[in-house]
Design an enzyme around this catalytic site. Structure first.
Site, mmCIF file in Angstrom:
data_model
loop_
_atom_site.group_PDB
_atom_site.id
_atom_site.type_symbol
_atom_site.label_atom_id
_atom_site.label_comp_id
_atom_site.label_asym_id
_atom_site.label_seq_id
_atom_site.Cartn_x
_atom_site.Cartn_y
_atom_site.Cartn_z
ATOM 1 N N THR A 99 50.103 -18.181 -1.108
ATOM 2 C CA THR A 99 49.334 -17.756 0.061
ATOM 3 C C THR A 99 49.361 -16.226 0.130
ATOM 4 O O THR A 99 50.248 -15.589 -0.431
ATOM 5 C CB THR A 99 49.889 -18.389 1.348
ATOM 6 O OG1 THR A 99 51.262 -18.043 1.477
ATOM 7 C CG2 THR A 99 49.739 -19.909 1.324
ATOM 8 N N THR B 71 49.986 -13.435 2.293
ATOM 9 C CA THR B 71 51.122 -12.594 2.695
ATOM 10 C C THR B 71 52.346 -12.901 1.846
ATOM 11 O O THR B 71 53.087 -12.000 1.456
ATOM 12 C CB THR B 71 51.437 -12.799 4.197
ATOM 13 O OG1 THR B 71 50.259 -12.516 4.956
ATOM 14 C CG2 THR B 71 52.562 -11.894 4.653
ATOM 15 N N CYS B 72 52.532 -14.160 1.527
ATOM 16 C CA CYS B 72 53.688 -14.573 0.721
ATOM 17 C C CYS B 72 53.624 -13.984 -0.691
ATOM 18 O O CYS B 72 54.631 -13.514 -1.222
ATOM 19 C CB CYS B 72 53.753 -16.094 0.652
ATOM 20 S SG CYS B 72 53.788 -16.905 2.270
ATOM 21 N N SER B 73 52.426 -14.001 -1.281
ATOM 22 C CA SER B 73 52.240 -13.527 -2.655
ATOM 23 C C SER B 73 52.083 -12.022 -2.776
ATOM 24 O O SER B 73 52.407 -11.455 -3.815
ATOM 25 C CB SER B 73 50.997 -14.183 -3.273
ATOM 26 O OG SER B 73 51.203 -15.558 -3.446
ATOM 27 N N LEU C 42 57.453 -12.233 -1.259
ATOM 28 C CA LEU C 42 58.145 -12.460 -2.529
ATOM 29 C C LEU C 42 58.216 -11.193 -3.386
ATOM 30 O O LEU C 42 59.300 -10.852 -3.878
ATOM 31 C CB LEU C 42 57.503 -13.620 -3.303
ATOM 32 C CG LEU C 42 58.100 -13.927 -4.682
ATOM 33 C CD1 LEU C 42 59.596 -14.206 -4.628
ATOM 34 C CD2 LEU C 42 57.348 -15.099 -5.320
#
Length: 161
Positions: free
Chosen positions: A46, A48-50, A54
């Protein structure tokens, strides 16, 4: 009720992708006798996560481990195959351990789940980071908005070590 600083991590089984497929990881064993930085997010791949969450922990992994942290773990309500593929795509190997909580068992026991069904995502994890020392939560940084990775990011965690 959500977990708080001073609470013990509940036992649950997470999954890590091994050479021959998913390998169970018991939370009680994973956190026992070690200092672990954990961050969780709504979903692999997703935005923001990518793009932020992370990558920040991958980039700061050396600095975080230099502060006495034994391991950095990323947890999401995704299966071990998805977490393994995402970790490989992001270059997490040797820096961040990718753990799947496919059924949301761990996330629900922490009380850090939310209903993402309005976005077609089902039950997901709130975005947070925490420092766990020998199974006890020493710091907990929960985002008010799961679309942001500010207080739960690597920089803030590094400042808390």
């Amino acid at each position: 009720m959500a977990i708080n600083v001073g609470d013990r991590i509940p036992d649950a089984t997470l999954m890590k992708l091994g050479d021959k497929g998913p390998v169970p990881v018991k939370a009680s064993d994973f956190f026992k006798g070690r200092k672990v930085v954990v961050f969780a997010l709504p979903g692999a791949f997703t935005p923001t996560c990518s793009n932020q969450h992370l990558p920040g922990f991958i980039q700061k992994s050396g600095d975080i481990k230099a502060k006495g942290v034994d391991e950095i773990a990323c947890i999401s309500v995704n299966d071990a195959f998805v977490m393994g593929a995402w970790g490989k795509q992001q270059g997490a190997e040797g820096k961040v351990t990718m753990l799947g909580d496919g059924n949301g068992e761990f996330t629900k026991k922490l009380g850090l789940d939310f209903d993402g069904s309005g976005f077609g995502m089902g039950t997901r994890s709130l975005r947070y980071s925490m420092l766990v020392d020998d199974g006890v939560v020493k710091s907990l940084n929960k985002e008010a908005n799961p679309g942001e990775a500010k207080i739960s990011g690597a920089e803030n965690m590094l400042s808390q070590l």
